[in-house]
Design a protein around this motif. Structure first.
Motif, PDB file in Angstrom:
ATOM      1  N   SER A 177       7.683  18.143   5.055  1.00 40.90           N
ATOM      2  CA  SER A 177       7.751  16.685   5.235  1.00 40.90           C
ATOM      3  C   SER A 177       6.408  16.033   4.927  1.00 40.90           C
ATOM      4  N   LEU A 178       5.317  16.707   5.342  1.00 35.77           N
ATOM      5  CA  LEU A 178       3.988  16.183   5.028  1.00 35.77           C
ATOM      6  C   LEU A 178       3.792  16.068   3.521  1.00 35.77           C
ATOM      7  N   ALA A 179       4.252  17.103   2.804  1.00 36.60           N
ATOM      8  CA  ALA A 179       4.106  17.107   1.341  1.00 36.60           C
ATOM      9  C   ALA A 179       4.892  15.962   0.718  1.00 36.60           C
ATOM     10  N   ARG A 180       6.056  15.640   1.277  1.00 32.00           N
ATOM     11  CA  ARG A 180       6.875  14.564   0.721  1.00 32.00           C
ATOM     12  C   ARG A 180       6.250  13.199   0.992  1.00 32.00           C
ATOM     13  N   VAL A 181       5.676  13.017   2.180  1.00 30.27           N
ATOM     14  CA  VAL A 181       4.983  11.759   2.484  1.00 30.27           C
ATOM     15  C   VAL A 181       3.783  11.597   1.550  1.00 30.27           C
ATOM     16  N   GLU A 182       3.038  12.688   1.360  1.00 32.92           N
ATOM     17  CA  GLU A 182       1.872  12.644   0.483  1.00 32.92           C
ATOM     18  C   GLU A 182       2.284  12.297  -0.943  1.00 32.92           C
ATOM     19  N   ARG A 183       3.427  12.834  -1.381  1.00 34.08           N
ATOM     20  CA  ARG A 183       3.927  12.550  -2.723  1.00 34.08           C
ATOM     21  C   ARG A 183       4.291  11.071  -2.868  1.00 34.08           C
ATOM     22  N   ILE A 184       4.880  10.497  -1.831  1.00 29.35           N
ATOM     23  CA  ILE A 184       5.237   9.073  -1.868  1.00 29.35           C
ATOM     24  C   ILE A 184       3.981   8.223  -2.037  1.00 29.35           C
ATOM     25  N   PHE A 185       2.934   8.536  -1.272  1.00 26.73           N
ATOM     26  CA  PHE A 185       1.681   7.781  -1.373  1.00 26.73           C
ATOM     27  C   PHE A 185       1.062   7.940  -2.763  1.00 26.73           C
ATOM     28  N   ALA A 186       1.053   9.181  -3.274  1.00 23.36           N
ATOM     29  CA  ALA A 186       0.455   9.447  -4.588  1.00 23.36           C
ATOM     30  C   ALA A 186       1.246   8.749  -5.697  1.00 23.36           C
ATOM     31  N   ASP A 187       2.584   8.772  -5.608  1.00 20.86           N
ATOM     32  CA  ASP A 187       3.424   8.117  -6.623  1.00 20.86           C
ATOM     33  C   ASP A 187       3.217   6.612  -6.614  1.00 20.86           C
ATOM     34  N   TYR A 188       3.140   6.037  -5.417  1.00 21.24           N
ATOM     35  CA  TYR A 188       2.943   4.589  -5.316  1.00 21.24           C
ATOM     36  C   TYR A 188       1.620   4.187  -5.958  1.00 21.24           C
ATOM     37  N   GLU A 189       0.562   4.962  -5.682  1.00 22.82           N
ATOM     38  CA  GLU A 189      -0.747   4.668  -6.261  1.00 22.82           C
ATOM     39  C   GLU A 189      -0.723   4.807  -7.776  1.00 22.82           C
ATOM     40  N   HIS A 190      -0.041   5.855  -8.270  1.00 25.26           N
ATOM     41  CA  HIS A 190       0.075   6.061  -9.717  1.00 25.26           C
ATOM     42  C   HIS A 190       0.793   4.888 -10.377  1.00 25.26           C
ATOM     43  N   LEU A 191       1.890   4.452  -9.776  1.00 26.55           N
ATOM     44  CA  LEU A 191       2.665   3.340 -10.343  1.00 26.55           C
ATOM     45  C   LEU A 191       1.841   2.052 -10.333  1.00 26.55           C
ATOM     46  N   ARG A 192       1.122   1.808  -9.235  1.00 27.17           N
ATOM     47  CA  ARG A 192       0.312   0.603  -9.143  1.00 27.17           C
ATOM     48  C   ARG A 192      -0.762   0.578 -10.231  1.00 27.17           C
ATOM     49  N   ARG A 193      -1.405   1.724 -10.445  1.00 22.75           N
ATOM     50  CA  ARG A 193      -2.449   1.793 -11.476  1.00 22.75           C
ATOM     51  C   ARG A 193      -1.889   1.590 -12.876  1.00 22.75           C
ATOM     52  N   ASN A 194      -0.597   1.869 -13.039  1.00 23.78           N
ATOM     53  CA  ASN A 194       0.036   1.693 -14.342  1.00 23.78           C
ATOM     54  C   ASN A 194       0.773   0.351 -14.444  1.00 23.78           C
ATOM     55  N   GLY A 195       0.440  -0.546 -13.544  1.00 24.67           N
ATOM     56  CA  GLY A 195       0.958  -1.907 -13.648  1.00 24.67           C
ATOM     57  C   GLY A 195       2.339  -2.134 -13.076  1.00 24.67           C
ATOM     58  N   VAL A 196       2.882  -1.170 -12.325  1.00 19.03           N
ATOM     59  CA  VAL A 196       4.205  -1.333 -11.716  1.00 19.03           C
ATOM     60  C   VAL A 196       4.015  -1.823 -10.287  1.00 19.03           C
ATOM     61  N   ASN A 197       4.367  -3.082 -10.047  1.00 14.07           N
ATOM     62  CA  ASN A 197       4.257  -3.672  -8.705  1.00 14.07           C
ATOM     63  C   ASN A 197       5.657  -3.900  -8.156  1.00 14.07           C
ATOM     64  N   LEU A 198       6.041  -3.088  -7.179  1.00 15.49           N
ATOM     65  CA  LEU A 198       7.388  -3.139  -6.625  1.00 15.49           C
ATOM     66  C   LEU A 198       7.459  -4.163  -5.505  1.00 15.49           C
ATOM     67  N   GLN A 199       8.493  -5.036  -5.562  1.00 14.04           N
ATOM     68  CA  GLN A 199       8.720  -5.993  -4.486  1.00 14.04           C
ATOM     69  C   GLN A 199       9.163  -5.235  -3.238  1.00 14.04           C
ATOM     70  N   ASN A 200       8.950  -5.849  -2.057  1.00 11.45           N
ATOM     71  CA  ASN A 200       9.193  -5.112  -0.823  1.00 11.45           C
ATOM     72  C   ASN A 200      10.648  -4.659  -0.667  1.00 11.45           C
ATOM     73  N   GLY A 201      11.604  -5.562  -0.929  1.00 13.20           N
ATOM     74  CA  GLY A 201      13.011  -5.168  -0.794  1.00 13.20           C
ATOM     75  C   GLY A 201      13.375  -4.053  -1.748  1.00 13.20           C
ATOM     76  N   GLU A 202      12.878  -4.152  -2.970  1.00 19.81           N
ATOM     77  CA  GLU A 202      13.123  -3.136  -3.990  1.00 19.81           C
ATOM     78  C   GLU A 202      12.489  -1.806  -3.585  1.00 19.81           C
TER      79      GLU A 202
END
Length: 337
Positions: free
Chosen positions: A49-74
């Motif tokens: 579970s820790l690995a999955r939470v860490e992956r979520i944080f890492a993916d979000y950061e990767h997407l943000r750096r690549n210009g993908v800004n997700l709205q909260n509901g989405e």
């Protein structure tokens, strides 16, 4: 049980959600405990579970750096899919959404497990029924998938159909041409189109009949080839209308039928063509039925509560006795002779 500190930056804070709802979702679904510190997120739980939470944080950061800004509901909807299935990641959802949405203003992204099954069924099957309450994205996702198929040249036209049945109102004689008379019934389909594509582009496609919006009565006698066909509000079809529509399918055609069996506006609700089709076609090879629930509602959060309240009330009404108990019958005044 293990502990891990994940470094956070101000750019990661949108991941937490409104009042930290996304963190609570991760806690409840992945059985972890998340504590916010001044410069880090402390996560405690099983190693996987820790690995999955860490992956979520890492993916979000990767997407943000690549210009993908997700709205909260989405974002919240996508996280619900991620925590349900270890094979699904934020990055994979965004990538599949981009492929699906080429040329469309908005990314076609399911926000619940049933919506994901619905989108996959539309991609893989020639006829799909989407059945469930209001606000679950049945029509919007179908129109989005149709627009994507048209722009990818998988079909040459879109046909959007609705039965022209009044929802408990008497509209009387409307002025204008035949098209102007039926347009009010078809407005939700236009709304979805204009939300997904540039208005000028939609108008040109409507002008050239690349997109056709028509009442169900106009379908009789036609064969629809190389088309993506959507029938909305299918609960308001009669048995004959439903059979007529389903047999319009031609070569290289795909059909999506959407409806809500709790909102039938026919004089005799028992005669709904959708209900009959659900019984007759269940199990037929090449046809998929996707059933949505109140948990799939993606409108205002009150809509979900309203649907649940009405469902509870409906069940309570069905459970009421048809005759008075004997004790009450004795007290009830007798009818005058």
């Amino acid at each position: 049980m293990m502990k891990k500190a994940l470094e956070i930056t101000p750019n990661l804070e949108p991941l937490f959600g409104t009042r930290d709802e996304n963190l609570r979702l991760m806690e409840d679904s992945l059985h972890v405990r998340i504590d916010l510190k001044s410069d880090a997120v402390q996560v405690e739980g099983p190693q996987e579970s820790l690995a999955r939470v860490e992956r979520i944080f890492a993916d979000y950061e990767h997407l943000r750096r690549n210009g993908v800004n997700l709205q909260n509901g989405e974002l919240h909807g996508m996280l619900k899919l991620v925590v349900c299935d270890p094979a699904v990641t934020l990055r994979s959802l965004v990538e599949s959404g981009k492929q699906r949405s080429a040329g469309i203003k908005r990314m076609v992204q399911p926000r619940s497990l049933n919506q994901r099954h619905y989108v996959e069924a539309i991609e893989q099957t020639d006829m799909v029924f989407g059945i469930g309450p209001a606000g679950t994205g049945k029509t919007y996702l179908a129109v989005a998938m149709a627009a994507a198929a048209l722009l990818a040249k998988k079909v040459s036209r879109i046909v959007l159909v609705r039965p022209a049945v009044e929802a408990g109102e008497r509209l009387g004689f409307l002025p204008g041409s035949l098209q102007e008379k039926v347009d009010p019934y078809l407005r939700p389909l236009y709304d979805a189109l204009y939300d997904l594509l540039e208005p000028e582009r939609v108008d040109k496609m409507l002008e050239r009949n690349v997109i056709e919006v028509a009442p169900l009565a106009f379908m009789r006698g036609r064969t629809l080839n190389d088309a993506f066909i959507i029938m909305d509000e299918a609960q308001n079809t009669t048995s004959e209308q439903m059979k007529m529509f389903l047999t319009r399918l031609g070569n290289n055609a795909k059909a999506v039928i959407t409806g809500d069996v709790t909102q039938i506006d026919l004089p005799n609700p028992r005669k709904s063509g959708l209900i009959e089709a659900m019984n007759i076609l269940d199990g037929v090879d090449g046809i998929r039925f996707i059933r949505f629930e109140d948990g799939d509602v993606v409108r205002h959060h009150l809509v979900q509560r309203i649907i649940r309240a009405y469902d509870s009330f409906g069940r309570g009404q069905q459970e009421l006795p048809l005759t008075l108990p004997e004790s009450d019958q004795k007290r009830a005044p007798s009818k005058p002779q």
